[in-house]
Design a protein around this motif. Structure first.
Motif, PDB file in Angstrom:
ATOM      1  N   GLN A  49       0.885  -1.124   0.018  1.00 56.46           N
ATOM      2  CA  GLN A  49      -0.079   0.190   0.116  1.00 56.46           C
ATOM      3  C   GLN A  49       0.716   1.215   0.054  1.00 56.46           C
ATOM      4  N   ASN A  50       2.127   1.156  -0.036  1.00 52.63           N
ATOM      5  CA  ASN A  50       3.166   2.370  -0.027  1.00 52.63           C
ATOM      6  C   ASN A  50       2.907   3.233   1.081  1.00 52.63           C
ATOM      7  N   ILE A  51       2.388   2.793   2.242  1.00 57.66           N
ATOM      8  CA  ILE A  51       2.205   3.575   3.385  1.00 57.66           C
ATOM      9  C   ILE A  51       3.383   4.163   4.199  1.00 57.66           C
ATOM     10  N   LYS A  52       3.479   5.460   4.341  1.00 57.23           N
ATOM     11  CA  LYS A  52       4.646   6.226   4.893  1.00 57.23           C
ATOM     12  C   LYS A  52       4.937   5.632   6.239  1.00 57.23           C
ATOM     13  N   ASN A  53       6.173   5.932   6.565  1.00 59.29           N
ATOM     14  CA  ASN A  53       6.704   5.488   7.948  1.00 59.29           C
ATOM     15  C   ASN A  53       6.668   4.010   8.286  1.00 59.29           C
ATOM     16  N   ALA A  54       6.688   3.023   7.171  1.00 61.14           N
ATOM     17  CA  ALA A  54       6.504   1.576   7.269  1.00 61.14           C
ATOM     18  C   ALA A  54       7.390   1.223   8.328  1.00 61.14           C
ATOM     19  N   ALA A  55       8.562   1.749   8.774  1.00 62.71           N
ATOM     20  CA  ALA A  55       9.544   1.233   9.785  1.00 62.71           C
ATOM     21  C   ALA A  55       8.966   1.137  10.936  1.00 62.71           C
ATOM     22  N   PHE A  56       7.838   1.783  11.252  1.00 65.77           N
ATOM     23  CA  PHE A  56       7.269   2.117  12.447  1.00 65.77           C
ATOM     24  C   PHE A  56       6.730   0.583  12.858  1.00 65.77           C
TER      25      PHE A  56
END
Length: 403
Positions: free
Chosen positions: A238-245
């Protein structure tokens, strides 16, 4: 040494072993990067790295009694922790996928070898109020260990997915604390327990309620594991931002799930047999929040709801089991429940994959949507026992024993 100091060391040594027993899914954050590295391996097979330890854990739980009789309880724990260290950390240094699969199997085998002793040793050394208090601490310690390793793996995976496996080095300080503080339990305790089990074998009875509860646990874990196997892929998809969270989100969820477990008794007092309807609905809502999230805030809230609802639901089902078996049947009933949970976790990616192929949609979002549907249907199914005055009433005593 001071007796109180020794007692504290004993408690810490026993509780430390629980830090590792729920950590197999800590490396779920590595699924997406590992799929990129092993592009020639199917996504389902890569996802199975999260659940393979559940299968080997199951096998070695069944074998652990033989190992205990052979080498004793203390050496069994030390052996299990050593196996867990080797199997847990080695993937950080190898690049062969078959080797990583073997390591994951070895990790589960190690934890499974001593899993029952994480609780059993408490009953060997402590009784009464002290024992009940430590059983509660054991649950909390397990949740803290899972949250800690998941959090650390989330940080380490941002450098390289190999590094995430270093979280299992935690087994070394656990081994040392245990070795230095916990003696071999008295053989008289084990012999008395074995004699009691031999006398009660012919009294074991399981009714349909217990069997239905165990079967429910199997399917609950099949669709619960999507929170570990599908979320990393979903965030990438889904190309969601801040996936590293992701690691932090799972950690928060795990900790809130532990709190939910401690509060379960109070929740049940107010909701009674509506508890499974409520908790199933909370899990369904949580998976919906995850599956249809477009940002990490909603994703984190959804993840937390999944853990909160699951913690209450599993406590309710264990209560139903305890209310519907006699004293002689409790151990076998709990063992069957553990087997069902581990089998459900192991087969999860395969069952979800079969369903995905059948409907022609193998996206991570679709997998998470299956969990929404399952837990929603489960909530509806639980309505029927409520209107029939319940399939089993969880007594306050049973609840306190679980929490």
């Amino acid at each position: 040494m001071d007796k109180k100091t020794n007692n504290l060391g004993l408690k810490l040594g026993i509780l430390a072993t629980s830090l590792l027993i729920s950590d197999a899914t800590a490396i779920s954050v590595t699924v997406a990067p590992m799929e990129a590295t092993f592009s020639n391996i199917s996504a389902t097979t890569v996802e199975s790295l999260v659940t393979i330890p559940s299968f080997s854990m199951l096998l070695f739980i069944l074998l652990s009694n033989f190992v205990i009789r052979l080498i004793g309880k203390k050496k069994t724990v030390l052996l299990g922790l050593s196996m867990a260290f080797i199997g847990g950390v080695l993937p950080a240094f190898v690049t062969s996928f078959p080797a990583i699969i073997f390591c994951r199997f070895l990790l589960g085998a190690g934890v499974g070898t001593y899993n029952t002793l994480a609780v059993g040793l408490i009953s060997d050394f402590f009784t009464g109020v002290e024992q009940k208090k430590l059983l509660g601490f054991q649950t909390a310690t397990s949740a803290i260990g899972s949250a800690l390793t998941t959090f650390l793996a989330g940080i380490l995976v941002s450098y390289d997915w190999h590094y995430a496996y270093l979280v299992y080095a935690l087994s070394i300080p656990i081994l040392l604390v245990f070795y230095l503080n916990v003696p071999e339990p008295s053989k008289k305790i084990a012999n008395d327990s074995s004699a009691l089990n031999a006398q009660e074998k012919n009294k074991i009875k399981l009714n349909s309620t217990v069997i239905l509860s165990v079967v429910s646990m199997f399917f609950m874990f099949v669709f619960l594991m999507n929170i570990a196997t599908k979320t990393s892929e979903f965030l990438t998809e889904q190309n969601i931002k801040n996936a590293a969270f992701l690691g932090t989100a799972l950690t928060i969820g795990g900790l809130l799930g532990a709190v939910s477990g401690f509060l379960y008794g109070r929740v049940y007092v107010h909701l009674k047999n509506i508890t499974p309807i409520f908790s199933s609905a909370v899990v369904a809502l949580g998976f919906a929040g995850v599956a249809y999230s477009s940002e990490m805030i909603l994703f984190t809230v959804g993840t937390s709801l999944v853990y909160i609802g699951y913690s209450m639901l599993i406590s309710y089902l264990y209560g139903v089991i305890f209310d519907n078996v006699n004293a002689a049947s409790k151990n076998i009933s709990v063992s069957l429940a553990m087997v069902a949970c581990n089998l459900g976790a192991f087969f999860s990616p395969y069952i979800v994959s079969i369903i995905s192929n059948a409907i022609g949609n193998s996206s991570a979002k679709e997998g998470l949507s299956m969990s929404v549907l399952f837990y929603g249907v489960l909530a509806v199914i639980f309505v029927f026992p409520v209107f029939k005055k319940g399939i089993g009433s969880n007594t306050t005593k049973a609840i306190d024993g679980n929490n």
